[in-house]
Write a protein that holds these residues in place. Sequence first.
Motif, PDB file in Angstrom:
ATOM      1  N   LEU A 157      -4.794  13.037  10.933  1.00  0.00           N
ATOM      2  CA  LEU A 157      -5.715  12.716   9.515  1.00  0.00           C
ATOM      3  C   LEU A 157      -6.271  11.262   9.740  1.00  0.00           C
ATOM      4  O   LEU A 157      -5.733  10.466  10.325  1.00  0.00           O
ATOM      5  CB  LEU A 157      -4.920  12.626   8.145  1.00  0.00           C
ATOM      6  CG  LEU A 157      -4.008  13.946   7.889  1.00  0.00           C
ATOM      7  CD1 LEU A 157      -3.073  13.670   6.879  1.00  0.00           C
ATOM      8  CD2 LEU A 157      -4.891  15.028   7.765  1.00  0.00           C
ATOM      9  N   TYR A 158      -7.456  11.166   9.206  1.00  0.00           N
ATOM     10  CA  TYR A 158      -8.282   9.721   9.426  1.00  0.00           C
ATOM     11  C   TYR A 158      -9.037   9.191   8.084  1.00  0.00           C
ATOM     12  O   TYR A 158      -9.073   9.983   7.250  1.00  0.00           O
ATOM     13  CB  TYR A 158      -9.633  10.004  10.611  1.00  0.00           C
ATOM     14  CG  TYR A 158      -9.071  10.589  11.832  1.00  0.00           C
ATOM     15  CD1 TYR A 158      -8.719   9.601  12.989  1.00  0.00           C
ATOM     16  CD2 TYR A 158      -8.752  11.813  11.906  1.00  0.00           C
ATOM     17  CE1 TYR A 158      -8.447  10.084  14.124  1.00  0.00           C
ATOM     18  CE2 TYR A 158      -8.610  12.240  13.503  1.00  0.00           C
ATOM     19  CZ  TYR A 158      -8.295  11.206  14.510  1.00  0.00           C
ATOM     20  OH  TYR A 158      -7.769  11.838  15.751  1.00  0.00           O
ATOM     21  N   ALA A 159      -8.851   8.001   8.199  1.00  0.00           N
ATOM     22  CA  ALA A 159      -9.651   7.197   7.206  1.00  0.00           C
ATOM     23  C   ALA A 159     -10.219   5.876   7.813  1.00  0.00           C
ATOM     24  O   ALA A 159      -9.622   5.698   8.879  1.00  0.00           O
ATOM     25  CB  ALA A 159      -8.571   6.849   6.113  1.00  0.00           C
ATOM     26  N   ALA A 160     -11.300   5.479   7.301  1.00  0.00           N
ATOM     27  CA  ALA A 160     -11.713   4.097   7.682  1.00  0.00           C
ATOM     28  C   ALA A 160     -11.628   2.941   6.982  1.00  0.00           C
ATOM     29  O   ALA A 160     -11.728   3.157   5.727  1.00  0.00           O
ATOM     30  CB  ALA A 160     -13.274   4.329   7.979  1.00  0.00           C
ATOM     31  N   ALA A 161     -11.462   1.832   7.404  1.00  0.00           N
ATOM     32  CA  ALA A 161     -11.371   0.546   6.801  1.00  0.00           C
ATOM     33  C   ALA A 161     -11.452  -0.513   7.799  1.00  0.00           C
ATOM     34  O   ALA A 161     -10.574  -0.422   8.742  1.00  0.00           O
ATOM     35  CB  ALA A 161      -9.953   0.427   6.255  1.00  0.00           C
ATOM     36  N   SER A 162     -12.304  -1.404   7.527  1.00  0.00           N
ATOM     37  CA  SER A 162     -12.644  -2.371   8.825  1.00  0.00           C
ATOM     38  C   SER A 162     -11.642  -3.691   8.507  1.00  0.00           C
ATOM     39  O   SER A 162     -11.160  -3.972   7.549  1.00  0.00           O
ATOM     40  CB  SER A 162     -13.870  -3.103   8.774  1.00  0.00           C
ATOM     41  OG  SER A 162     -13.959  -4.066   9.474  1.00  0.00           O
ATOM     42  N   PRO A 163     -11.048  -3.944   9.797  1.00  0.00           N
ATOM     43  CA  PRO A 163     -10.146  -5.345   9.593  1.00  0.00           C
ATOM     44  C   PRO A 163     -10.843  -6.678   9.207  1.00  0.00           C
ATOM     45  O   PRO A 163     -10.199  -7.571   9.178  1.00  0.00           O
ATOM     46  CB  PRO A 163      -9.408  -5.327  11.128  1.00  0.00           C
ATOM     47  CG  PRO A 163     -10.557  -4.423  11.999  1.00  0.00           C
ATOM     48  CD  PRO A 163     -10.891  -3.441  11.080  1.00  0.00           C
ATOM     49  N   TYR A 164     -12.143  -6.334   9.458  1.00  0.00           N
ATOM     50  CA  TYR A 164     -13.075  -7.602   9.428  1.00  0.00           C
ATOM     51  C   TYR A 164     -13.692  -7.790   7.780  1.00  0.00           C
ATOM     52  O   TYR A 164     -14.733  -8.426   7.682  1.00  0.00           O
ATOM     53  CB  TYR A 164     -13.906  -7.531  10.580  1.00  0.00           C
ATOM     54  CG  TYR A 164     -13.434  -7.241  11.888  1.00  0.00           C
ATOM     55  CD1 TYR A 164     -12.294  -8.444  12.095  1.00  0.00           C
ATOM     56  CD2 TYR A 164     -13.735  -6.247  12.459  1.00  0.00           C
ATOM     57  CE1 TYR A 164     -12.033  -8.185  13.409  1.00  0.00           C
ATOM     58  CE2 TYR A 164     -13.162  -6.063  13.905  1.00  0.00           C
ATOM     59  CZ  TYR A 164     -12.458  -7.090  14.305  1.00  0.00           C
ATOM     60  OH  TYR A 164     -11.720  -6.793  15.606  1.00  0.00           O
ATOM     61  N   GLY A 165     -13.528  -6.949   7.142  1.00  0.00           N
ATOM     62  CA  GLY A 165     -13.834  -6.938   5.710  1.00  0.00           C
ATOM     63  C   GLY A 165     -15.134  -6.292   5.474  1.00  0.00           C
ATOM     64  O   GLY A 165     -15.453  -5.453   6.495  1.00  0.00           O
ATOM     65  N   GLY A 166     -16.102  -6.424   4.474  1.00  0.00           N
ATOM     66  CA  GLY A 166     -17.193  -5.710   4.136  1.00  0.00           C
ATOM     67  C   GLY A 166     -17.075  -4.661   3.174  1.00  0.00           C
ATOM     68  O   GLY A 166     -15.942  -4.510   2.589  1.00  0.00           O
ATOM     69  N   PRO A 167     -18.333  -3.834   3.216  1.00  0.00           N
ATOM     70  CA  PRO A 167     -18.205  -2.823   1.971  1.00  0.00           C
ATOM     71  C   PRO A 167     -17.180  -1.795   2.780  1.00  0.00           C
ATOM     72  O   PRO A 167     -16.708  -1.670   3.874  1.00  0.00           O
ATOM     73  CB  PRO A 167     -19.768  -2.285   2.174  1.00  0.00           C
ATOM     74  CG  PRO A 167     -20.256  -2.826   3.391  1.00  0.00           C
ATOM     75  CD  PRO A 167     -19.460  -3.969   3.684  1.00  0.00           C
ATOM     76  N   GLY A 168     -16.885  -0.800   1.806  1.00  0.00           N
ATOM     77  CA  GLY A 168     -15.948   0.385   2.364  1.00  0.00           C
ATOM     78  C   GLY A 168     -14.545   0.046   1.800  1.00  0.00           C
ATOM     79  O   GLY A 168     -14.229  -0.964   1.171  1.00  0.00           O
ATOM     80  N   ALA A 183      -0.129  12.188   5.296  1.00  0.00           N
ATOM     81  CA  ALA A 183       0.411  11.488   6.497  1.00  0.00           C
ATOM     82  C   ALA A 183       1.872  10.981   6.336  1.00  0.00           C
ATOM     83  O   ALA A 183       2.390  10.632   5.429  1.00  0.00           O
ATOM     84  CB  ALA A 183      -0.385  10.254   6.739  1.00  0.00           C
ATOM     85  N   GLU A 184       2.669  11.034   7.380  1.00  0.00           N
ATOM     86  CA  GLU A 184       3.955  10.941   7.219  1.00  0.00           C
ATOM     87  C   GLU A 184       4.285   9.345   7.979  1.00  0.00           C
ATOM     88  O   GLU A 184       5.166   8.561   7.772  1.00  0.00           O
ATOM     89  CB  GLU A 184       4.994  11.693   8.040  1.00  0.00           C
ATOM     90  CG  GLU A 184       4.856  12.975   7.344  1.00  0.00           C
ATOM     91  CD  GLU A 184       5.667  14.026   7.926  1.00  0.00           C
ATOM     92  OE1 GLU A 184       6.774  14.235   8.028  1.00  0.00           O
ATOM     93  OE2 GLU A 184       4.795  14.785   8.967  1.00  0.00           O
ATOM     94  N   ILE A 185       3.318   8.853   9.079  1.00  0.00           N
ATOM     95  CA  ILE A 185       3.483   7.802   9.734  1.00  0.00           C
ATOM     96  C   ILE A 185       1.925   7.263   9.885  1.00  0.00           C
ATOM     97  O   ILE A 185       0.983   7.992  10.113  1.00  0.00           O
ATOM     98  CB  ILE A 185       3.909   7.977  11.242  1.00  0.00           C
ATOM     99  CG1 ILE A 185       5.515   8.020  10.878  1.00  0.00           C
ATOM    100  CG2 ILE A 185       3.965   6.442  12.087  1.00  0.00           C
ATOM    101  CD1 ILE A 185       6.170   8.333  12.547  1.00  0.00           C
ATOM    102  N   LEU A 186       1.646   5.877   9.841  1.00  0.00           N
ATOM    103  CA  LEU A 186       0.112   5.467   9.893  1.00  0.00           C
ATOM    104  C   LEU A 186       0.224   4.514  11.189  1.00  0.00           C
ATOM    105  O   LEU A 186       1.103   3.916  11.719  1.00  0.00           O
ATOM    106  CB  LEU A 186      -0.070   4.502   8.807  1.00  0.00           C
ATOM    107  CG  LEU A 186       0.049   5.070   7.371  1.00  0.00           C
ATOM    108  CD1 LEU A 186      -0.215   4.112   6.336  1.00  0.00           C
ATOM    109  CD2 LEU A 186      -0.964   6.359   7.282  1.00  0.00           C
ATOM    110  N   LEU A 187      -0.846   4.711  11.906  1.00  0.00           N
ATOM    111  CA  LEU A 187      -1.590   4.099  13.068  1.00  0.00           C
ATOM    112  C   LEU A 187      -2.768   3.100  12.814  1.00  0.00           C
ATOM    113  O   LEU A 187      -3.659   3.613  12.250  1.00  0.00           O
ATOM    114  CB  LEU A 187      -1.682   5.049  14.224  1.00  0.00           C
ATOM    115  CG  LEU A 187      -2.279   4.406  15.346  1.00  0.00           C
ATOM    116  CD1 LEU A 187      -1.243   3.441  16.265  1.00  0.00           C
ATOM    117  CD2 LEU A 187      -2.723   5.467  16.326  1.00  0.00           C
TER     118      LEU A 187
END
Length: 223
Positions: A157-168, A183-187
């Motif tokens: 399963l996928y989701a997007a989130a930037s480690p550098y901030g910004g929109p989203g 999800a049971e474990i996150l990467l």
Amino acid sequence: MSKLGTLTIGQAPRADITPILDAVLDASLPRRHAGVLDDLSRAEIERDFATEPGQPVLITRLLDGSSVVIDRARTERAAQRKLALLEAEDCSTILMLCTGHFESLSTEKARLVEPDRILPAAVAALTQGVQLGIIVPLAEQISSEAGKWAPLGRASLYAAASPYGGPGASVAEAARELAGRGAEILLMDCMGFVERHRREAAEAGLPVILSNSLIAKLVSEIV
């Protein structure tokens, strides 16, 4: 004598990543940090590494703390030239500070450590077939980077989130979304995710694998 070279696709040194390496590496180990975008202005980066519609992209951090999205193919060509420079400075092991997939990077003598070739097998062994949720920095990378996770044997399963901030979405929001979808474990699939991001993701109540921490521990065994 061993000497570690690190190559970020952004600008070096990476103040966010080097502490993670320092925590597990021998303090006496010589190291040389280099970046694909070293000494380039933002205007030069936008000119020479411009993204193209429909082509894979990467996101990275500049020395001023800001982020930039760059074309993966152009980055790979520039990275190859930087690898040659690190070898010329007698680096015996070179670690790529990027989890993105590269097709053809190589070295003459130095041991090249590419996270995208190590993480899938290591994560597959750690997760043992449970449902993995992967947080990537950019939504575009969900499709362009998905192929490297084939060794998992189960669709992630996928989701997007930037480690550098910004929109989203924030990291915490992406983690909660993935937990809600089963999800049971996150990467955290980007070298830019650091311990504070792990803590934010862990608020979803799941174990969190931090890519750069795992890679740093593995590299410490061979340098």
